[in-house]
Design a protein around this motif. Structure first.
Motif, PDB file in Angstrom:
ATOM      1  N   ILE A 147       0.846  -1.207   0.000  1.00 45.65           N
ATOM      2  CA  ILE A 147       0.000   0.000   0.000  1.00 45.65           C
ATOM      3  C   ILE A 147       0.877   1.251   0.000  1.00 45.65           C
ATOM      4  CG2 ILE A 147      -1.672   1.349   1.341  1.00 45.65           C
ATOM      5  CD1 ILE A 147      -2.847  -1.394   2.254  1.00 45.65           C
ATOM      6  N   GLY A 148       1.916   1.250   0.807  1.00 43.61           N
ATOM      7  CA  GLY A 148       2.846   2.379   0.834  1.00 43.61           C
ATOM      8  C   GLY A 148       3.528   2.592  -0.507  1.00 43.61           C
ATOM      9  N   ARG A 149       3.933   1.508  -1.161  1.00 44.82           N
ATOM     10  CA  ARG A 149       4.556   1.616  -2.489  1.00 44.82           C
ATOM     11  C   ARG A 149       3.580   2.201  -3.496  1.00 44.82           C
ATOM     12  NH1 ARG A 149       6.000  -4.190  -2.632  1.00 44.82           N
ATOM     13  NH2 ARG A 149       5.228  -4.053  -4.769  1.00 44.82           N
ATOM     14  N   ILE A 150       2.326   1.773  -3.436  1.00 45.77           N
ATOM     15  CA  ILE A 150       1.306   2.299  -4.360  1.00 45.77           C
ATOM     16  C   ILE A 150       1.116   3.796  -4.132  1.00 45.77           C
ATOM     17  CG2 ILE A 150      -1.153   2.253  -4.940  1.00 45.77           C
ATOM     18  CD1 ILE A 150      -1.035  -0.803  -4.251  1.00 45.77           C
ATOM     19  N   LEU A 151       0.908   4.184  -2.888  1.00 45.49           N
ATOM     20  CA  LEU A 151       0.680   5.602  -2.574  1.00 45.49           C
ATOM     21  C   LEU A 151       1.878   6.463  -2.946  1.00 45.49           C
ATOM     22  CD1 LEU A 151      -1.105   5.223   0.890  1.00 45.49           C
ATOM     23  CD2 LEU A 151      -2.153   5.759  -1.326  1.00 45.49           C
ATOM     24  N   PHE A 152       3.068   5.963  -2.695  1.00 49.89           N
ATOM     25  CA  PHE A 152       4.290   6.710  -2.992  1.00 49.89           C
ATOM     26  C   PHE A 152       4.480   6.872  -4.499  1.00 49.89           C
ATOM     27  CE2 PHE A 152       8.990   6.998  -3.383  1.00 49.89           C
ATOM     28  CZ  PHE A 152       9.193   8.134  -2.610  1.00 49.89           C
ATOM     29  N   SER A 153       4.147   5.847  -5.257  1.00 50.72           N
ATOM     30  CA  SER A 153       4.405   5.837  -6.700  1.00 50.72           C
ATOM     31  C   SER A 153       3.442   6.705  -7.503  1.00 50.72           C
ATOM     32  CB  SER A 153       4.342   4.406  -7.232  1.00 50.72           C
ATOM     33  OG  SER A 153       5.336   3.623  -6.629  1.00 50.72           O
ATOM     34  N   VAL A 154       2.244   6.916  -7.001  1.00 53.56           N
ATOM     35  CA  VAL A 154       1.232   7.656  -7.763  1.00 53.56           C
ATOM     36  C   VAL A 154       1.737   9.040  -8.179  1.00 53.56           C
ATOM     37  CG1 VAL A 154      -1.044   8.765  -7.591  1.00 53.56           C
ATOM     38  CG2 VAL A 154      -0.752   6.397  -6.863  1.00 53.56           C
ATOM     39  N   LEU A 155       2.337   9.754  -7.270  1.00 57.07           N
ATOM     40  CA  LEU A 155       2.853  11.096  -7.569  1.00 57.07           C
ATOM     41  C   LEU A 155       3.843  11.057  -8.727  1.00 57.07           C
ATOM     42  CD1 LEU A 155       3.276  14.143  -6.820  1.00 57.07           C
ATOM     43  CD2 LEU A 155       5.146  13.332  -5.387  1.00 57.07           C
ATOM     44  N   PHE A 156       4.746  10.095  -8.698  1.00 57.07           N
ATOM     45  CA  PHE A 156       5.791  10.021  -9.711  1.00 57.07           C
ATOM     46  C   PHE A 156       5.254   9.528 -11.053  1.00 57.07           C
ATOM     47  CE2 PHE A 156       7.916   9.578  -5.588  1.00 57.07           C
ATOM     48  CZ  PHE A 156       8.670  10.744  -5.635  1.00 57.07           C
ATOM     49  N   LEU A 157       4.270   8.638 -11.019  1.00 54.26           N
ATOM     50  CA  LEU A 157       3.665   8.169 -12.268  1.00 54.26           C
ATOM     51  C   LEU A 157       2.912   9.292 -12.970  1.00 54.26           C
ATOM     52  CD1 LEU A 157       2.402   4.653 -11.162  1.00 54.26           C
ATOM     53  CD2 LEU A 157       4.268   5.158 -12.760  1.00 54.26           C
ATOM     54  N   THR A 158       2.171  10.097 -12.203  1.00 53.95           N
ATOM     55  CA  THR A 158       1.451  11.214 -12.827  1.00 53.95           C
ATOM     56  C   THR A 158       2.421  12.277 -13.327  1.00 53.95           C
ATOM     57  OG1 THR A 158       1.082  12.267 -10.672  1.00 53.95           O
ATOM     58  CG2 THR A 158      -0.663  10.829 -11.510  1.00 53.95           C
ATOM     59  N   SER A 159       3.499  12.486 -12.598  1.00 51.94           N
ATOM     60  CA  SER A 159       4.514  13.442 -13.042  1.00 51.94           C
ATOM     61  C   SER A 159       5.208  12.942 -14.307  1.00 51.94           C
ATOM     62  CB  SER A 159       5.539  13.675 -11.928  1.00 51.94           C
ATOM     63  OG  SER A 159       6.444  14.678 -12.291  1.00 51.94           O
ATOM     64  N   ALA A 160       5.500  11.652 -14.363  1.00 48.57           N
ATOM     65  CA  ALA A 160       6.116  11.070 -15.565  1.00 48.57           C
ATOM     66  C   ALA A 160       5.181  11.241 -16.762  1.00 48.57           C
ATOM     67  CB  ALA A 160       6.426   9.595 -15.339  1.00 48.57           C
ATOM     68  N   ALA A 161       3.898  11.010 -16.558  1.00 49.00           N
ATOM     69  CA  ALA A 161       2.930  11.182 -17.643  1.00 49.00           C
ATOM     70  C   ALA A 161       2.944  12.621 -18.158  1.00 49.00           C
ATOM     71  CB  ALA A 161       1.531  10.790 -17.169  1.00 49.00           C
ATOM     72  N   GLY A 162       3.017  13.566 -17.240  1.00 48.70           N
ATOM     73  CA  GLY A 162       3.093  14.966 -17.649  1.00 48.70           C
ATOM     74  C   GLY A 162       4.357  15.275 -18.425  1.00 48.70           C
ATOM     75  N   HIS A 163       5.485  14.746 -17.971  1.00 45.94           N
ATOM     76  CA  HIS A 163       6.747  14.967 -18.676  1.00 45.94           C
ATOM     77  C   HIS A 163       6.704  14.409 -20.096  1.00 45.94           C
ATOM     78  CE1 HIS A 163       8.509  16.037 -14.811  1.00 45.94           C
ATOM     79  NE2 HIS A 163       9.622  16.355 -15.420  1.00 45.94           N
ATOM     80  N   LEU A 164       6.070  13.268 -20.245  1.00 46.41           N
ATOM     81  CA  LEU A 164       6.087  12.591 -21.539  1.00 46.41           C
ATOM     82  C   LEU A 164       4.980  13.055 -22.483  1.00 46.41           C
ATOM     83  CD1 LEU A 164       6.979   9.031 -20.226  1.00 46.41           C
ATOM     84  CD2 LEU A 164       8.522  10.704 -21.296  1.00 46.41           C
TER      85      LEU A 164
END
Length: 138
Positions: free
Chosen positions: A7-24
């Motif tokens: 659960i912690g990995r999921i919550l932590f990763s969401v921010l970076f996944l959405t940021s990666a989507a924005g970058h790309l």
């Protein structure tokens, strides 16, 4: 504990996944901002940082060498804090405060990612991961 770490990995990763989507997907707009901050080859910088974010976040999320993924996030966050959120060079009080908040957020997230690296590399058997850690620290 395995479920809590997941659960912690999921919550932590969401921010970076959405940021990666924005970058790309919005690389042109982000490249203009990067250029305004004086980054060389801004378009390439945005795309490379988007890939680093994506790989790091997916690694942590899926548990594929999550220790390495955590280090990738640190490698993104610290330079981003210094290069993109240099509040010390702002003269406008509101801009300075905004950049300081973003700087502190990136540094705090880098600290959390570094702790995740240590946790993953030290614990070894995390359960609910695809692979074990790449590094081992005692």
């Amino acid at each position: 504990m395995d479920v809590l770490v997941l659960i912690g990995r999921i919550l932590f990763s969401v921010l970076f996944l959405t940021s990666a989507a924005g970058h790309l997907t919005q690389s042109n707009a982000m490249a203009q901002y990067a250029e305004s901050k004086g980054l060389p080859v801004p378009q390439l910088s945005v795309l490379v940082s988007g890939v680093v974010l994506l790989l790091g976040a997916l690694s942590v999320l899926l548990g594929v060498w999550a220790d390495l993924g955590s280090l990738l996030l640190v490698a993104f966050l610290v330079p981003t804090a210094v290069l993109m959120h240099n509040f010390w060079s702002e003269s406008d009080a509101q801009a300075k405060q905004t950049e300081m908040i973003q700087f502190n957020k990136d540094i705090a997230l880098a600290g959390a990612a570094l702790m995740l690296f240590a946790f993953f590399a030290h614990t070894g058997d995390l359960g609910l991961t695809i692979t074990g850690p790449l590094f081992s620290i005692s």
